[in-house]
Design an enzyme around this catalytic site. Structure first.
Site, PDB file in Angstrom:
ATOM      1  N   ASP A 102      -2.191  -8.021   1.527  1.00  6.97           N
ATOM      2  CA  ASP A 102      -2.241  -8.052   0.068  1.00  6.97           C
ATOM      3  C   ASP A 102      -1.064  -8.901  -0.419  1.00  6.97           C
ATOM      4  O   ASP A 102       0.049  -8.761   0.097  1.00  6.97           O
ATOM      5  CB  ASP A 102      -2.110  -6.644  -0.507  1.00  6.97           C
ATOM      6  CG  ASP A 102      -3.281  -5.741  -0.161  1.00  6.97           C
ATOM      7  OD1 ASP A 102      -3.882  -5.941   0.914  1.00  6.97           O
ATOM      8  OD2 ASP A 102      -3.573  -4.827  -0.946  1.00  6.97           O
ATOM      9  N   LYS A 163      -7.865  -7.690  -6.507  1.00 13.92           N
ATOM     10  CA  LYS A 163      -7.335  -6.380  -6.888  1.00 13.92           C
ATOM     11  C   LYS A 163      -6.977  -6.378  -8.364  1.00 13.92           C
ATOM     12  O   LYS A 163      -6.459  -7.365  -8.889  1.00 13.92           O
ATOM     13  CB  LYS A 163      -6.082  -6.056  -6.064  1.00 13.92           C
ATOM     14  CG  LYS A 163      -6.330  -5.828  -4.597  1.00 13.92           C
ATOM     15  CD  LYS A 163      -5.041  -5.542  -3.856  1.00 13.92           C
ATOM     16  CE  LYS A 163      -4.323  -4.309  -4.360  1.00 13.92           C
ATOM     17  NZ  LYS A 163      -3.107  -4.007  -3.575  1.00 13.92           N
ATOM     18  N   LYS A 192     -10.918  -4.568  -4.589  1.00 13.97           N
ATOM     19  CA  LYS A 192     -10.142  -3.382  -4.213  1.00 13.97           C
ATOM     20  C   LYS A 192      -9.509  -2.794  -5.460  1.00 13.97           C
ATOM     21  O   LYS A 192      -8.930  -3.516  -6.274  1.00 13.97           O
ATOM     22  CB  LYS A 192      -9.052  -3.756  -3.203  1.00 13.97           C
ATOM     23  CG  LYS A 192      -8.109  -2.609  -2.860  1.00 13.97           C
ATOM     24  CD  LYS A 192      -7.049  -3.042  -1.848  1.00 13.97           C
ATOM     25  CE  LYS A 192      -6.018  -1.939  -1.603  1.00 13.97           C
ATOM     26  NZ  LYS A 192      -5.003  -2.337  -0.589  1.00 13.97           N
TER      27      LYS A 192
END
Length: 234
Positions: A102, A163, A192
């Site tokens: 990430d 995200k 996500k």
């Protein structure tokens, strides 16, 4: 990667494959990291998400399992690492055993109209890592127009997953943000949810909105109906 939950009835255990089991607390010890990785395997979580400094230990514990080894860079202070530094760290994490990463993005560059630089910062990590890159877009910090641009540039750069935010300090994960990302993302790019995901009902709502991954440190509590006031969310 899992698909979004659409069934009317969902068990707690069914959520495990969607959860990226997260531990990012300052001062985490070796024993706690090992226990965290073992929990990820025991409950069948999607991944153990840990700081980069602990990736080798977690990779060792999870060797031979189907559990991903995930880490984050340019985090928790998002957008402070140079593009070269970010790419180099991504390459290092993969060598150490990370299978997903990430990353924070340069929100200031986006807001300054430096769109090529914003995109290339992400693309550099994608090229260096060679594993799926999940991009933390910090949606609450962006205007509606900036959101659209950020998503499009992240996708152009090769992001595998979008995200809504880096943590609950930026946004509590909610179905509206997830539905926006799902609608904006092209086929093949998934979403996500991240940010103070603490309950079973919240988790199910996010998955039904289209998320296929949930980043949370409350995973064990969510799948077992336990409670833990000390959990923090990623």
């Amino acid at each position: 990667m899992s698909t979004a939950i659409l069934a009317d009835t969902v068990t707690r255990a069914a959520l495990a494959p969607y959860i990226q089991h997260t531990l990012i607390e300052v001062g985490t010890t070796h024993d706690r990291i090992v226990a965290h990785a073992e929990e990820a395997a025991r409950y069948g979580f999607n991944a153990a998400m840990v700081p980069g400094s602990w990736v080798p230990e977690v990779a060792q514990v999870l060797r031979g399992t189907d559990i991903e080894v995930a880490s984050a860079l340019d985090f928790p202070s998002v957008g402070v690492t140079t593009s070269a530094g970010k790419a180099a760290e991504a390459e290092s994490l993969v060598r150490a055993g990370a299978t997903q990463i990430d990353i924070g993005v340069q929100i200031g560059w986006l807001k300054s109209g430096r769109y090529d630089a914003f995109r290339d910062d992400i693309a550099g990590v994608v090229r260096a890592a060679g594993v799926p890159i999940k991009v933390m877009l910090e949606l609450p910090l962006l205007t509606p127009a900036e959101r659209d641009i950020a998503v499009d540039l992240a996708v152009e750069a090769g992001a595998a997953v979008l995200k809504n935010a880096s943590s609950g300090a930026v946004e509590v994960a909610n179905p509206e943000s997830i539905a926006y990302l799902v609608a904006r993302a092209p086929q093949g790019v998934t979403v996500k949810a991240s940010g103070s995901i603490k309950s079973f009902d919240q988790a199910v709502g996010l998955l039904r909105a289209g998320a296929v991954l949930l980043g949370t440190s409350a995973g064990v509590a969510i799948v077992t109906d336990a409670t833990d006031d000390q959990t923090t969310s990623y």
